[in-house]
Scaffold this active site. Structure first.
Site, PDB file in Angstrom:
ATOM      1  N   LYS A 128      -5.274  10.861   1.089  1.00 25.34           N
ATOM      2  CA  LYS A 128      -5.467   9.530   1.688  1.00 25.34           C
ATOM      3  C   LYS A 128      -6.708   8.936   1.027  1.00 25.34           C
ATOM      4  CE  LYS A 128      -6.441   7.352   6.125  1.00 25.34           C
ATOM      5  NZ  LYS A 128      -6.615   7.529   7.566  1.00 25.34           N
TER       6      LYS A 128
ATOM      7  N   ASP B 103     -17.292   5.262  13.970  1.00 29.10           N
ATOM      8  CA  ASP B 103     -16.030   5.397  13.233  1.00 29.10           C
ATOM      9  C   ASP B 103     -15.379   4.020  13.116  1.00 29.10           C
ATOM     10  OD1 ASP B 103     -13.680   6.090  12.075  1.00 29.10           O
ATOM     11  OD2 ASP B 103     -13.169   7.707  13.454  1.00 29.10           O
TER      12      ASP B 103
ATOM     13  N   SER C 104     -13.219   1.722  10.322  1.00 29.91           N
ATOM     14  CA  SER C 104     -12.466   1.829   9.068  1.00 29.91           C
ATOM     15  C   SER C 104     -13.104   0.989   7.967  1.00 29.91           C
ATOM     16  CB  SER C 104     -11.035   1.358   9.294  1.00 29.91           C
ATOM     17  OG  SER C 104     -10.351   1.318   8.067  1.00 29.91           O
ATOM     18  N   SER C 105     -13.109   1.541   6.755  1.00 31.32           N
ATOM     19  CA  SER C 105     -13.631   0.757   5.622  1.00 31.32           C
ATOM     20  C   SER C 105     -12.687  -0.393   5.275  1.00 31.32           C
ATOM     21  CB  SER C 105     -13.871   1.646   4.403  1.00 31.32           C
ATOM     22  OG  SER C 105     -12.658   2.200   3.959  1.00 31.32           O
ATOM     23  N   ASP C 106     -11.501  -0.437   5.903  1.00 27.91           N
ATOM     24  CA  ASP C 106     -10.641  -1.619   5.726  1.00 27.91           C
ATOM     25  C   ASP C 106     -11.423  -2.879   6.121  1.00 27.91           C
ATOM     26  OD1 ASP C 106      -8.666   0.204   5.175  1.00 27.91           O
ATOM     27  OD2 ASP C 106      -7.471  -0.188   6.987  1.00 27.91           O
TER      28      ASP C 106
ATOM     29  N   LYS D 210      -3.506  -1.650  15.875  1.00 27.85           N
ATOM     30  CA  LYS D 210      -2.918  -0.840  16.948  1.00 27.85           C
ATOM     31  C   LYS D 210      -3.879  -0.643  18.104  1.00 27.85           C
ATOM     32  CE  LYS D 210       0.463   2.105  14.953  1.00 27.85           C
ATOM     33  NZ  LYS D 210       0.157   2.274  13.536  1.00 27.85           N
TER      34      LYS D 210
ATOM     35  N   GLU E 215       0.828  -1.220   0.000  1.00 24.16           N
ATOM     36  CA  GLU E 215       0.000   0.000   0.000  1.00 24.16           C
ATOM     37  C   GLU E 215       0.857   1.263   0.000  1.00 24.16           C
ATOM     38  OE1 GLU E 215      -1.563   1.977   3.358  1.00 24.16           O
ATOM     39  OE2 GLU E 215      -1.295   0.228   4.663  1.00 24.16           O
TER      40      GLU E 215
HETATM   41  O1  LIG Z   1      -0.677   1.452  11.857  1.00 25.87           O
HETATM   42  C1  LIG Z   1      -1.236   1.925  10.886  1.00 25.87           C
HETATM   43  N1  LIG Z   1      -2.553   1.775  10.756  1.00 25.87           N
HETATM   44  C2  LIG Z   1      -3.207   2.249   9.671  1.00 25.87           C
HETATM   45  C3  LIG Z   1      -2.553   2.934   8.710  1.00 25.87           C
HETATM   46  C4  LIG Z   1      -3.235   3.465   7.483  1.00 25.87           C
HETATM   47  O2  LIG Z   1      -4.496   4.010   7.861  1.00 25.87           O
HETATM   48  C5  LIG Z   1      -5.536   3.354   7.136  1.00 25.87           C
HETATM   49  C6  LIG Z   1      -6.809   3.314   7.947  1.00 25.87           C
HETATM   50  O3  LIG Z   1      -7.297   4.601   8.072  1.00 25.87           O
HETATM   51  P1  LIG Z   1      -8.756   4.860   8.696  1.00 25.87           P
HETATM   52  O4  LIG Z   1      -8.619   4.488  10.136  1.00 25.87           O
HETATM   53  O5  LIG Z   1      -9.002   6.329   8.474  1.00 25.87           O
HETATM   54  O6  LIG Z   1      -9.690   3.976   7.936  1.00 25.87           O
HETATM   55  C7  LIG Z   1      -4.990   1.989   6.833  1.00 25.87           C
HETATM   56  O7  LIG Z   1      -5.690   1.386   5.765  1.00 25.87           O
HETATM   57  C8  LIG Z   1      -3.545   2.305   6.514  1.00 25.87           C
HETATM   58  O8  LIG Z   1      -3.439   2.778   5.197  1.00 25.87           O
HETATM   59  C9  LIG Z   1      -1.146   3.121   8.841  1.00 25.87           C
HETATM   60  O9  LIG Z   1      -0.478   3.743   8.009  1.00 25.87           O
HETATM   61  N2  LIG Z   1      -0.539   2.589   9.942  1.00 25.87           N
END
Ligand SMILES: O=c1[nH]cc([C@@H]2O[C@H](COP(=O)(O)O)[C@@H](O)[C@H]2O)c(=O)[nH]1
Length: 342
Positions: free
Chosen positions: A117, A169, A171-173, A190, A55
């Site tokens: 992002k 909140d 993540s869409s992950d 994390k 990524e």
């Molecule tokens: O420890 C980490 N967690 C997440 C990310 C990044 O943040 C994104 C998730 O962001 P959000 O929580 O806004 O969905 C992940 O897909 C990744 O690209 C990162 O760089 N390092």
């Protein structure tokens, strides 16, 4: 083998046809190729060689320059050393790119948070605006699956944020993992996030989750999180068998393989933990939320730990790259016999 290569060729042909269509559809007459696959990745797709997607948000938003550039290059070297072709994914001038040149990696590394992002929901907007987009886990998974890359290495994935039960909140992950058949190799989640709720949500999304050589789900900077992993995998071959089974089942959902940070790099885990608590408190006070929260927390924790968290972060991503490449090699060997690919 022949049928595997054919199925990859079919995927490529579909995409080349779509690209041609997009080109024809461009009202201003420009050649609007919608996806660019590097010659090396394209060749690997044709021949059915192992490929590891990487990524780009980790480069732009996850680490400062120049460590981000150095790490991005080193990850590609590690993937190659372990027998696979690296495919770093990003959107450059509105074109999703699968496989970047060193110059392109540097552009992203220097842009830092000036690159957008880009999660899956943002891909269309970044393409339409001809912007530079650093793809998160969700967007990278999506683009990897579009071209037929089943393995993707990152550091950590997003998850359910603390108090997510009130803020929603999430993540869409996690939702992308539910609908996209790519295996994500990460060091877990994390503790800036709510780990138990993240695991619950992954279950709701039907995501196969396995911890690598441990019973416990790892928490990125630390090997333990206090949460039991739903499954345990022992080796790259074992991971490859799980991925192969998922592909045969045509479940269309993803797999999360959580690899604990190597023990020698987890020593500062407790120091980092207390910095995380402080950073979380500051984020609440400054009312930082949404997609700005993760980059803020990562940068603040790095400041508070005097760079210790960055060193751990780099070490664990490298370890993931090595494990991910070995899994890709095993999967390719397995599929030579089964003939079934993504
Ligand atoms: O420890 C980490 N967690 C997440 C990310 C990044 O943040 C994104 C998730 O962001 P959000 O929580 O806004 O969905 C992940 O897909 C990744 O690209 C990162 O760089 N390092």
């Amino acid at each position: 083998m022949a049928s595997s290569a054919n199925s990859r060729l079919e995927i490529l042909t579909r995409h080349l046809t779509s690209a041609a269509f997009a080109s024809k559809a461009g009202s201003d007459g420009e050649n609007l190729e919608w996806i660019k696959i590097s010659p090396e990745v394209s060749e690997a797709l044709k021949t059915g060689s192992p490929i590891v997607a990487l990524e780009s948000t980790i480069i732009s938003h996850g680490m400062p320059y120049p460590q981000n550039f150095e790490t991005a290059k080193e990850l590609e070297v590690i993937v190659r050393k372990n027998g696979a072709v690296p495919a770093t994914i990003a959107i450059l001038d509105g074109v999703p790119c699968i496989g970047l040149t060193t110059e392109e990696l540097e552009i992203l590394a220097r842009l830092g948070s000036k690159a957008r992002k880009t999660a899956s929901r943002d891909i269309a907007v970044v393409m339409a605006g001809r912007e530079n987009g650093a793809t998160t886990v969700s967007a990278t998974m999506y683009l990897a699956s579009v071209v037929g890359i089943p393995i993707f290495v990152t550091g950590g994935i997003g998850g359910v944020h603390r108090h997510g039960e009130n803020t929603l909140d999430i993540s869409s992950d996690l939702t992308e993992l539910g609908i996209t058949p790519v295996a994500v190799i990460s060091a877990g989640v994390k503790s800036i996030l709510d780990i138990p709720r993240t695991l619950e949500y992954l279950e709701t999304q039907r995501v196969t989750v396995a911890a690598y050589q441990t019973d416990e789900f790892p928490a990125f900077f630390t090997q333990t999180s206090g949460c039991k992993a739903p499954a345990r995998v022992e080796s790259p071959e074992h991971c490859a068998r799980v991925i192969d089974a998922n592909i045969r089942l045509e479940r269309k959902s993803g797999i999360l393989i959580a690899v604990p940070i190597p023990r020698e790099h987890s020593a500062s885990g407790h120091l980092i933990e207390s910095a995380i608590q402080q950073a979380l408190q500051e984020a609440r006070e400054k009312k930082i939320s949404g997609n700005a929260e993760t980059p803020f927390l990562l940068a603040r924790v790095n400041e508070l730990t005097g760079g210790a968290s960055l060193a751990s972060n780099i070490a664990l991503v490298k370890n993931n790259a090595s494990v991910g490449a070995k899994i890709a090699v095993s999967l390719t060997q397995l599929q030579k016999h089964s003939g079934k690919r993504l």
